[in-house]
Write a protein that holds these residues in place. Structure first.
Motif, mmCIF file in Angstrom:
data_model
loop_
_atom_site.group_PDB
_atom_site.id
_atom_site.type_symbol
_atom_site.label_atom_id
_atom_site.label_comp_id
_atom_site.label_asym_id
_atom_site.label_seq_id
_atom_site.Cartn_x
_atom_site.Cartn_y
_atom_site.Cartn_z
ATOM 1 N N VAL A 57 0.869 -1.194 0.000
ATOM 2 C CA VAL A 57 0.000 0.000 0.000
ATOM 3 C C VAL A 57 0.900 1.236 0.000
ATOM 4 O O VAL A 57 1.916 1.264 0.708
ATOM 5 N N THR A 58 0.544 2.228 -0.803
ATOM 6 C CA THR A 58 1.277 3.495 -0.751
ATOM 7 C C THR A 58 0.311 4.620 -0.395
ATOM 8 O O THR A 58 -0.905 4.492 -0.578
ATOM 9 N N CYS A 59 0.878 5.693 0.118
ATOM 10 C CA CYS A 59 0.062 6.864 0.458
ATOM 11 C C CYS A 59 0.803 8.109 -0.010
ATOM 12 O O CYS A 59 1.945 8.352 0.394
ATOM 13 N N ASN A 60 0.171 8.858 -0.891
ATOM 14 C CA ASN A 60 0.797 10.054 -1.470
ATOM 15 C C ASN A 60 -0.208 11.197 -1.528
ATOM 16 O O ASN A 60 -1.421 10.981 -1.423
ATOM 17 N N ALA A 61 0.324 12.386 -1.717
ATOM 18 C CA ALA A 61 -0.538 13.573 -1.856
ATOM 19 C C ALA A 61 -0.338 14.194 -3.233
ATOM 20 O O ALA A 61 0.741 14.095 -3.821
ATOM 21 N N ILE A 62 -1.394 14.826 -3.705
ATOM 22 C CA ILE A 62 -1.294 15.653 -4.916
ATOM 23 C C ILE A 62 -1.597 17.078 -4.485
ATOM 24 O O ILE A 62 -2.571 17.327 -3.755
ATOM 25 N N CYS A 63 -0.735 18.012 -4.905
ATOM 26 C CA CYS A 63 -0.848 19.396 -4.445
ATOM 27 C C CYS A 63 -1.028 20.342 -5.628
ATOM 28 O O CYS A 63 -0.044 20.873 -6.162
ATOM 29 N N PRO A 64 -2.274 20.579 -6.018
ATOM 30 C CA PRO A 64 -2.478 21.503 -7.134
ATOM 31 C C PRO A 64 -2.430 22.960 -6.686
ATOM 32 O O PRO A 64 -2.734 23.280 -5.530
ATOM 33 N N GLY A 65 -2.047 23.835 -7.615
ATOM 34 C CA GLY A 65 -2.290 25.263 -7.437
ATOM 35 C C GLY A 65 -3.710 25.512 -7.935
ATOM 36 O O GLY A 65 -4.629 24.760 -7.606
ATOM 37 N N TRP A 66 -3.894 26.518 -8.743
ATOM 38 C CA TRP A 66 -5.224 26.755 -9.309
ATOM 39 C C TRP A 66 -5.590 25.646 -10.277
ATOM 40 O O TRP A 66 -4.771 25.257 -11.116
ATOM 41 N N VAL A 67 -6.816 25.170 -10.187
ATOM 42 C CA VAL A 67 -7.307 24.161 -11.125
ATOM 43 C C VAL A 67 -8.498 24.755 -11.882
ATOM 44 O O VAL A 67 -9.362 25.403 -11.278
ATOM 45 N N SER A 68 -8.520 24.531 -13.180
ATOM 46 C CA SER A 68 -9.564 25.160 -14.007
ATOM 47 C C SER A 68 -10.892 24.432 -13.889
ATOM 48 O O SER A 68 -11.341 23.757 -14.795
ATOM 49 N N THR A 69 -11.503 24.581 -12.732
ATOM 50 C CA THR A 69 -12.848 24.050 -12.528
ATOM 51 C C THR A 69 -13.845 25.081 -13.063
ATOM 52 O O THR A 69 -13.480 26.196 -13.426
ATOM 53 N N GLU A 70 -15.106 24.671 -13.037
ATOM 54 C CA GLU A 70 -16.178 25.568 -13.490
ATOM 55 C C GLU A 70 -16.145 26.877 -12.699
ATOM 56 O O GLU A 70 -16.364 27.959 -13.246
ATOM 57 N N LEU A 71 -15.848 26.764 -11.409
ATOM 58 C CA LEU A 71 -15.804 27.954 -10.551
ATOM 59 C C LEU A 71 -14.696 28.915 -10.995
ATOM 60 O O LEU A 71 -14.882 30.131 -11.020
ATOM 61 N N PHE A 72 -13.548 28.355 -11.346
ATOM 62 C CA PHE A 72 -12.440 29.205 -11.792
ATOM 63 C C PHE A 72 -12.864 29.983 -13.041
ATOM 64 O O PHE A 72 -12.647 31.193 -13.146
ATOM 65 N N GLU A 73 -13.476 29.284 -13.994
ATOM 66 C CA GLU A 73 -13.902 29.940 -15.238
ATOM 67 C C GLU A 73 -14.895 31.070 -14.933
ATOM 68 O O GLU A 73 -14.812 32.147 -15.511
ATOM 69 N N LYS A 74 -15.786 30.824 -13.989
ATOM 70 C CA LYS A 74 -16.775 31.856 -13.629
ATOM 71 C C LYS A 74 -16.088 33.066 -13.012
ATOM 72 O O LYS A 74 -16.491 34.213 -13.241
ATOM 73 N N GLN A 75 -15.065 32.813 -12.222
ATOM 74 C CA GLN A 75 -14.346 33.934 -11.600
ATOM 75 C C GLN A 75 -13.631 34.767 -12.658
ATOM 76 O O GLN A 75 -13.582 35.985 -12.562
ATOM 77 N N VAL A 76 -13.073 34.088 -13.657
ATOM 78 C CA VAL A 76 -12.411 34.827 -14.742
ATOM 79 C C VAL A 76 -13.450 35.695 -15.463
ATOM 80 O O VAL A 76 -13.217 36.885 -15.730
#
Ligand code: NAD
Length: 305
Positions: free
Chosen positions: A224-243
């Motif tokens: 078993v492994t355990c890791n993290a993913i650390c995104p900065g800004w991700v282009s979700t629907e919310l991000f597009e709306k903010q733009v």
């Protein structure tokens, strides 16, 4: 037997992208999160179709089932209930656990700001746009630490830190029995750096980095492994709306508005939901059999500065 993946918070945004990516590799999918019956049915069908579309020639070999399990991750009983439901569908438990859900709030517009916004941006947002966005997406509570309400702190920590702990605690034994498993915690660039007014979020994300490392050490040599993913800004629907909002309010082009939000990304590009999904698939591949306790940082260079 197809691998089974549970993705928390997969009724929208990044979690949905991860569910699609895992489905495209033939995994059985368990989705969780808030949403009405119609929305959940839409997502279930869409993930199944996406999988069929991706694998058109081998469609019947994959036969990927998508199951929805409801529950509020801020409630300990619900988290245990989700684990019990997982085992009622799949007695052996899951092979892949993706802790992704984020506590967003919709109970007090005045106290909230748009998810993952930065301080310079907050002042530029009028109440009207907050109200508009309120109806589409959740908000992340922000406040100086002196004023940060305990109930908001508790609810954010419970969903982003305590629920991943409980899910790991309950689902790890099944992975140990199988001799293979992947626990993937969707952290954030805020697992490495801070931003003002985000004490609960930054604490939760730094905390999940610690949990990731402890679980990695405790599971070393188990498969078993355990890791993290650390995104900065991700282009979700919310991000597009903010733009859209910034572009309209400041009378600037969409690209310029996007660069305002991406001030922290030297690449000036968002990470995409598909990229996060592919990163999850990468961690689930044999290439990462010996990768554990790590963070995959997808931040366009934010933390390199
Ligand atoms: P989102 O708001 O689109 O989705 C959150 C999901 O969590 C939804 O499915 C929602 O229903 C679920 N959820 C929220 N509260 C819940 C609760 N109490 N119980 C059960 N489910 C609950 O969020 P997102 O932007 O896709 O973010 C997903 C993850 O990625 C989060 O952990 C977030 O911190 C992280 N992240 C996001 C960004 C970004 O730019 N969007 C950047 C870095 C990290």
């Amino acid at each position: 037997m197809a691998q089974v993946a549970l993705i928390t918070g997969s009724t929208s945004g990044i979690g949905l992208g991860i569910a699609r990516a895992l489905a495209s590799k033939g995994r059985s999918i368990l989705i969780t999160g808030f949403g009405n019956d119609q929305l959940i049915h839409k997502h279930k069908t869409e993930i199944e179709r996406y999988c069929l579309h991706k694998c058109s020639s081998t469609i019947f070999n994959y036969n990927v089932p998508v199951t929805y399990i409801g529950g509020d991750l801020s409630r300990e009983d619900d988290v245990i209930g989700i684990c019990n439901q997982v085992r009622s569908h799949y007695p052996g438990g899951v092979d892949i656990l993706v802790n992704n859900a984020e506590r967003t709030q919709t109970d007090n517009v005045h106290g909230f700001r748009i998810l993952n916004s930065f301080n310079f941006f907050h002042s530029a947002i009028c109440e009207y746009s907050l109200l508009l966005l309120f109806f589409f997406q959740g908000f992340q509570f922000i406040s100086p630490v002196e004023d940060f309400p305990l109930d908001k702190w508790n609810s954010m920590i419970s969903v982003m830190l305590t629920a991943p702990f409980l899910l790991t605690q309950n689902l790890l034994p099944g992975m140990r029995t199988k001799g293979w498993g992947r626990i993937i915690n969707i952290s954030s660039v805020h697992g490495h750096v801070a931003s003002i007014n985000k004490s609960a979020y930054v604490t939760a994300k730094h905390g999940i980095q610690g949990l990731t490392k402890v679980v990695a050490l405790e599971t070393a040599r188990s498969g078993v492994t355990c890791n993290a993913i650390c995104p900065g800004w991700v282009s979700t629907e919310l991000f597009e709306k903010q733009v859209d909002e910034i572009s309209e309010q400041r009378g600037i082009s969409w690209q310029d508005a996007k660069e305002v939000l991406l001030e922290k990304h030297p690449s000036k590009e968002c990470t995409t939901m598909e990229q996060v999904g592919e990163a999850v698939n990468f961690i689930c591949s044999s290439a990462c059999d010996n990768m554990t306790g790590s963070s995959l940082v997808l931040d366009g260079g934010w933390t390199a500065v």
